[in-house]
Design a protein around this motif. Structure first.
Motif, short mmCIF file in Angstrom:
data_model
loop_
_atom_site.label_atom_id
_atom_site.label_comp_id
_atom_site.label_asym_id
_atom_site.label_seq_id
_atom_site.Cartn_x
_atom_site.Cartn_y
_atom_site.Cartn_z
N VAL A 137 -9.56 6.33 -1.30
CA VAL A 137 -9.79 5.54 -2.59
C VAL A 137 -8.85 4.50 -2.84
CG1 VAL A 137 -10.19 6.04 -4.94
CG2 VAL A 137 -10.96 7.77 -3.57
N VAL A 138 -9.14 3.54 -3.44
CA VAL A 138 -8.11 2.40 -3.62
C VAL A 138 -8.52 2.17 -5.06
CG1 VAL A 138 -7.35 0.09 -3.15
CG2 VAL A 138 -8.00 1.61 -1.21
N ALA A 139 -7.39 2.33 -5.91
CA ALA A 139 -7.45 2.00 -7.45
C ALA A 139 -6.87 0.93 -7.78
CB ALA A 139 -6.76 3.14 -8.31
N THR B 241 0.81 -1.19 0.01
CA THR B 241 0.00 0.10 -0.03
C THR B 241 0.87 1.17 -0.11
OG1 THR B 241 -0.17 -0.12 2.38
CG2 THR B 241 -1.67 -1.02 1.29
N SER B 242 0.17 2.42 -0.35
CA SER B 242 1.03 3.72 -0.56
C SER B 242 -0.04 4.61 -0.24
CB SER B 242 1.57 3.89 -1.86
OG SER B 242 2.23 5.05 -2.03
N GLU B 243 0.35 5.75 0.61
CA GLU B 243 -0.34 6.81 0.91
C GLU B 243 0.39 7.86 1.35
OE1 GLU B 243 -2.51 6.66 4.71
OE2 GLU B 243 -1.45 4.93 5.34
N THR B 244 -0.08 9.19 0.77
CA THR B 244 0.65 10.54 1.17
C THR B 244 0.21 10.70 2.54
OG1 THR B 244 0.84 11.21 -1.18
CG2 THR B 244 1.00 12.74 0.58
N GLY C 47 -1.85 -6.52 -10.61
CA GLY C 47 -1.88 -6.56 -9.06
C GLY C 47 -1.39 -5.37 -8.35
N ILE C 48 -1.37 -4.28 -9.03
CA ILE C 48 -1.20 -2.99 -8.45
C ILE C 48 -2.49 -2.38 -7.78
CG2 ILE C 48 -0.40 -0.46 -8.97
CD1 ILE C 48 1.18 -1.71 -11.45
N ARG C 49 -2.14 -1.93 -6.71
CA ARG C 49 -3.29 -1.02 -5.72
C ARG C 49 -2.73 0.23 -5.27
NH1 ARG C 49 -4.41 -6.38 -5.95
NH2 ARG C 49 -6.75 -6.96 -5.76
N ILE C 50 -3.29 1.10 -5.42
CA ILE C 50 -2.99 2.57 -5.02
C ILE C 50 -3.83 3.34 -4.15
CG2 ILE C 50 -2.09 4.78 -5.55
CD1 ILE C 50 -0.67 3.54 -7.95
N LYS C 51 -3.43 3.37 -3.04
CA LYS C 51 -4.47 4.19 -1.92
C LYS C 51 -4.16 5.75 -2.17
CE LYS C 51 -5.03 2.17 1.81
NZ LYS C 51 -4.84 1.87 3.26
N THR C 52 -5.26 6.57 -2.14
CA THR C 52 -5.17 7.90 -2.00
C THR C 52 -6.20 8.19 -0.94
OG1 THR C 52 -4.90 8.06 -4.44
CG2 THR C 52 -5.60 10.10 -3.08
N ARG C 53 -5.85 9.40 0.18
CA ARG C 53 -6.55 9.30 0.98
C ARG C 53 -6.87 11.11 0.92
NH1 ARG C 53 -4.15 6.30 6.47
NH2 ARG C 53 -5.59 4.49 6.09
N ARG C 54 -7.76 11.52 1.29
CA ARG C 54 -8.28 12.91 1.50
C ARG C 54 -9.02 13.25 2.59
NH1 ARG C 54 -11.36 16.33 -3.26
NH2 ARG C 54 -11.74 18.41 -2.09
N ARG C 55 -8.87 14.58 3.32
CA ARG C 55 -9.77 14.86 4.53
C ARG C 55 -10.87 15.89 3.96
NH1 ARG C 55 -8.26 12.50 9.13
NH2 ARG C 55 -6.43 11.60 9.20
N VAL C 56 -12.15 15.71 4.23
CA VAL C 56 -13.05 16.72 3.77
C VAL C 56 -13.96 17.18 5.00
CG1 VAL C 56 -14.99 16.93 2.31
CG2 VAL C 56 -13.06 15.43 1.67
#
Length: 398
Positions: A378-380, A287-290, A385-394
């Motif tokens: 959001v998990v794309a 997994t990867s996230e900013t 087999g690539i999965r990229i996780k993006t996080r955002r606060r609202v």
């Protein structure tokens, strides 16, 4: 999370990239196809024979956004990964490759992990995948081959002379400190705290590989990995490292060491340490996230500091600190060359149905109390087999 080897990247490469394994995500368990991994790893403590020199150079390598750990150390590992059907094939393919790293222990808040400063990899696909999430990967030739009763692991940057950037000769040996062996074994699957662009920023990212029990094992291959009982082989590693890592980096990567300093200021270039070897079939994911921002400050003589951001002018529209609408559009990350399979969305850890996906954007309806900040993940899920996780606060307006 325990590991043997790798990385993202085993990559175990990766960039949020997972070689044909399933990434650990919010609301989901990990699992996936079997990947055969052989790894060797060890941890070297900082030198104590040079006064404060080791600690000073170590601090200089840590970028803004990360902090000094409780126990500074340098971890070194190398892993040979292959999908079972590709065992024995050439190593410069996405289905069979080697990668590893020289990395320093760092801290982000209450989380400790590793900051890679040298990351050789043999396959172009996993080079690009790792660079995408901030791993400072470097094209290299590498091998893990039998050596007596043990294994010899070497990584040599392409286009350089003078031999490997690091070499580890592992031999089985009883009586080693169990705590030291456990730490060495877990290196590749502990959090990687990296800058994206690699070694530059401004994004500070957390990349992590996960190892689980595979769904199947190719007949004749290594046994299935059991995360509850990993059983790495204990032993001693003779670690040899090149001092001039900056000179061995890819040309597009910045120089990290202060003038006149080298890796030899941190650790002894030739020493024997507790270390582990493991050969198993695993379900591999990542997994990867900013998680913030970071980077290196220019040296005092590096010219004027960047101009501060301009102050708002009269008549400029105010910056919105909250949203009146519950409909939010989130731009997510995609790996170039991979096909988008599906998108999963979570709001405050609960999976919700996307309201529409177009290109690299997904529309989400945020449910929850107004006046509060909500976490959208959001998990794309992509090909390979690539999965990229993006996080955002609202934050919804009250």
């Amino acid at each position: 999370m325990r590991s043997v080897l790798t990385a993202l990247g085993a990559a175990l490469a990766l960039a949020v990239l997972a070689p044909a394994g399933a990434a650990a995500q919010e609301g989901e368990d990990s699992g996936g196809a079997g990947v055969e991994i052989r790894s060797v790893s060890t941890i070297a403590p900082l030198r104590t024979d040079t006064g404060a020199r080791a600690a000073e150079v170590y601090r200089a390598l840590i970028p803004d956004g990360l902090q000094m750990p409780a126990q500074p150390a340098v971890g070194v590992w190398l892993a040979d990964l292959a999908f079972g059907a590709n065992r024995g094939r050439p190593t410069d393919e996405a289905s069979h490759w080697l990668e590893g790293a020289v990395q320093i222990r760092v801290r982000f808040g209450d989380v400790e992990g590793w900051y890679p400063i040298h990351y050789p990899v043999t396959a172009e696909f996993w080079f690009n995948a790792g660079r995408y999430v901030g791993l400072p990967k470097r094209h290299a030739a590498a091998a893990i081959v039998p050596a007596g009763a043990g294994w010899s692991a070497t990584a040599t940057p392409r286009g350089t002379t003078g031999g490997p950037s690091f070499a580890m000769d592992w031999q089985p040996a009883a009586g080693q400190d169990p705590a030291a062996l456990e730490r060495a074994f877990r290196i590749p699957s502990e959090p990687l705290l990296v800058l994206n662009k690699p070694l530059q920023g401004p994004d500070l990212m957390r990349v992590q590989y996960s190892l689980g029990k595979p769904g199947f094992v190719v007949p004749g291959g290594p046994p299935a990995f059991d995360p509850d009982d990993p059983q790495p082989e204990p032993g001693l590693v003779r670690l040899r490292v090149r001092e001039d890592l900056d000179a061995l980096q890819e040309p597009d990567l910045p120089k990290l060491f202060p003038a006149g300093a080298s890796l030899a200021d941190l650790i002894a270039p030739d020493q024997t340490l507790p270390g582990t070897h493991k050969f198993a079939t695993v379900a591999l994911g990542s997994t990867s996230e900013t998680i913030g921002e970071g980077g290196y400050r220019p040296p005092a003589s590096g010219g004027p500091a960047p101009a501060p951001a301009p102050a708002p002018r009269a008549g400029d529209p105010p910056r919105r600190s909250c949203r009146h609408s519950r409909r939010v559009t989130v731009r997510f990350r995609r790996f170039r060359g991979a096909k988008l399979r599906r998108v999963r969305v979570y709001v405050d850890g609960r999976r919700v149905k996307p309201r529409g996906v177009r290109g690299r954007r997904v529309r989400v309806r945020v449910r929850g109390r107004r006046g509060r900040t909500h976490r959208v993940t959001v998990v794309a899920v992509q090909s390979h087999g690539i999965r990229i996780k993006t996080r955002r606060r609202v934050r919804l307006c009250a």
